[in-house]
Design an enzyme around this catalytic site. Structure first.
Site, PDB file in Angstrom:
ATOM      1  N   HIS A   1      53.163  86.090  -5.118  1.00 12.80           N
ATOM      2  CA  HIS A   1      53.037  84.749  -4.534  1.00 12.80           C
ATOM      3  C   HIS A   1      51.707  84.565  -3.799  1.00 12.80           C
ATOM      4  CE1 HIS A   1      54.544  80.893  -3.825  1.00 12.80           C
ATOM      5  NE2 HIS A   1      55.715  81.148  -3.267  1.00 12.80           N
TER       6      HIS A   1
ATOM      7  N   ASP B   1      51.379  80.334  -7.333  1.00 13.13           N
ATOM      8  CA  ASP B   1      52.281  79.419  -6.635  1.00 13.13           C
ATOM      9  C   ASP B   1      53.561  79.226  -7.437  1.00 13.13           C
ATOM     10  OD1 ASP B   1      50.477  79.029  -4.560  1.00 13.13           O
ATOM     11  OD2 ASP B   1      49.478  77.363  -5.596  1.00 13.13           O
TER      12      ASP B   1
END
Length: 496
Positions: free
Chosen positions: A467, A471
């Site tokens: 992450h 995204d």
């Protein structure tokens, strides 16, 4: 005549190194390819071998100095005694006139400087044929079999099982005339004891970095020669958040609970192999470093299965390889990676490195542990080329024949737990990659299609991603594109 010893090529974008350790001093006799010193760069350690046999007459760059590529390190005077630095003991010498051959550690691969002798298939006094397997070495990633360089009799084993050897070390001595004198096993124990009791000097840069960050030697996993701590070892410990007295060693676990005497008598304790230790360390490092998250979807495999059934015989006849599911998934991932390139990227410090290629890792379980061979430039391959590459790498993995080159450079990974019956799982990232796709078991399930309940072969898909660079929108988009390509394979032909 004097020969110059210079800094070798250190690798792309690496322009300087630090002298970590000199293994020789002025006046020492050296043999060709005998290790003189060890250099330390930001990424790897590099051993510098002697280009000629002779006497080390001068050391120009002392330990701790920083030198550039092609800088002068030392001078060697040729013409002096050229005997190897570690001659075979007289007790192991063959009869007069006999010829001996050294069994050396083979090339282990890029960045691999040592291995552990795991198994000897032969013992002192055994007759061996040329290319017959003598022993097996174990590195952090692969097992390497060592064949006999010549026919003869083993007169001495220099590295018994469990010994850690350098990339250029001698393993054994062969006599080609068969006149072997038994090498006393007792001589090996003092050698091992002497090695373990050696006063090891850590790299100067490593000691400085440990002092600056309040790290003790026990907080760092040493990878240098003879157990030296190198700068890279300290940086890895810092990256993993290891601090003195506040965190356990990389493979440390919580203390075991009480075990009864009856249970203890029925337990078996086996030391982890180097490969298993590396798998454990890398996977835990991945969890500690990446901001890992998993997103899920499901795919109707009807179209792929129908297309495969229709063309599998023609495909096998023309290309000489079976049409499997992995080529469909590989092509679908390549297609999705073009649209969502951050899934194919990696973090390097404060930079994001985007790959304009796809080197597809295909995770495979073997009897010795999980390995990830890489299909290089999968984005430039057709279905047949992908299937052939996977078949070759799969066979090497099963036979323990994978080389370091086979497992380096992957940019994205596919893991198929479905072959073992897994219905759903969350795969762990293969660092430094930012994405891994988990395939699972194909199972018939009732699905609502156009208002009707029908039975369809369904598979759950899982994408684990970092992450920090990917995204949620990008991860979900990637998985949806894979699903779309598999449910309508014609999209791959039309680049849709």
């Amino acid at each position: 005549m004097a020969t110059e010893v210079r800094v070798p090529t250190l690798g792309e974008s690496v322009t300087e190194a630090t002298i970590a350790t000199w293994f020789k001093k002025p006046g020492d006799t050296v043999a060709v390819d005998e290790m003189l010193c060890e250099l330390e760069t930001d990424k790897v350690t590099v051993e510098v071998p002697s280009p000629v046999a002779g006497v080390l007459s001068e050391i120009v760059a002392a330990e701790g100095e920083t030198v550039g590529v092609d800088a002068l390190l030392a001078q060697i005077s040729e013409g002096a005694a050229e005997a190897p630095a570690k001659p075979a003991p007289k007790a192991a010498a063959p009869a007069k006139g006999g010829k001996t051959t050294d069994v050396m550690v083979p090339t282990l691969g890029e960045s691999v400087s040592e291995a552990t002798v795991s198994t000897w298939f032969k013992k002192v006094g055994d007759t061996v044929a040329q290319d017959e397997m003598l022993c097996e070495l174990e590195t952090d990633k692969v097992s390497v079999e060592v064949p006999s360089p010549a026919a003869g009799v083993i007169v001495e084993i220099l590295a018994p099982e469990g010994t850690t050897v350098a990339a250029s070390a001698r393993l054994a001595v062969l006599s080609s005339d068969g006149a072997a004198v038994t090498a006393p096993a007792a001589t090996e124990a003092p050698k091992a004891a002497a090695a373990s009791g050696k006063n090891v000097e850590d790299a100067p840069s490593a000691k400085k970095l440990m002092a600056e960050n309040n790290l003790g030697r026990d907080d760092v996993t040493a990878t240098g020669r003879d157990g030296r701590v190198m700068k890279d070892d300290v940086q890895k410990a810092l990256a993993a958040g290891t601090k003195a007295a506040t965190a356990p060693a990389p493979l440390a676990a919580a203390p075991r609970g009480p075990v009864s005497a009856d249970d203890a008598s029925r337990e078996e304790r086996v030391k982890m192999t180097r490969l298993r230790q590396t798998i454990a360390r890398r996977l835990k490092d991945s969890q500690n470093t990446a901001a890992m998250l998993t997103t899920y979807n499901e795919v109707d495999m009807t179209a792929v299965m129908e297309l495969r059934d229709e063309y599998k015989d023609l495909f096998l006849k023309k290309h000489g390889v079976k049409l499997g599911f992995m080529s469909f998934f590989t092509k679908a991932c390549v297609h999705a990676l073009k649209e969502v390139p951050e899934v194919n990227a990696e973090i390097d410090g404060t930079d994001v490195v985007y790959k304009n290629y796809v080197h597809m890792g295909i995770a495979a379980g073997t009897p010795t542990g999980l390995v990830v061979p890489v299909v290089r430039n999968a984005d430039q391959m057709g279905f047949a080329q992908i299937e052939k590459a996977i078949a070759v790498l799969g066979a090497r993995a099963r036979d323990g024949k994978l080389s370091m080159a086979d497992m380096q450079g992957g940019s994205f990974t596919i893991s198929n737990g479905g072959v073992y019956g897994s219905l759903m799982s969350s795969p762990i990232l293969n660092p430094p990659q930012s994405g891994i796709l988990g395939m699972h078991k194909i199972q018939d399930r009732p699905m609502a299609i156009n208002g009707q309940v029908v039975i369809r072969p369904m598979m759950y898909l899982a994408l684990s991603y970092d992450h920090r660079v990917v995204d949620g929108k990008g991860a979900v988009t990637f998985l949806v594109r894979v699903k779309e390509a598999l449910e309508d394979p014609r999209r791959l032909l039309m680049d849709l």
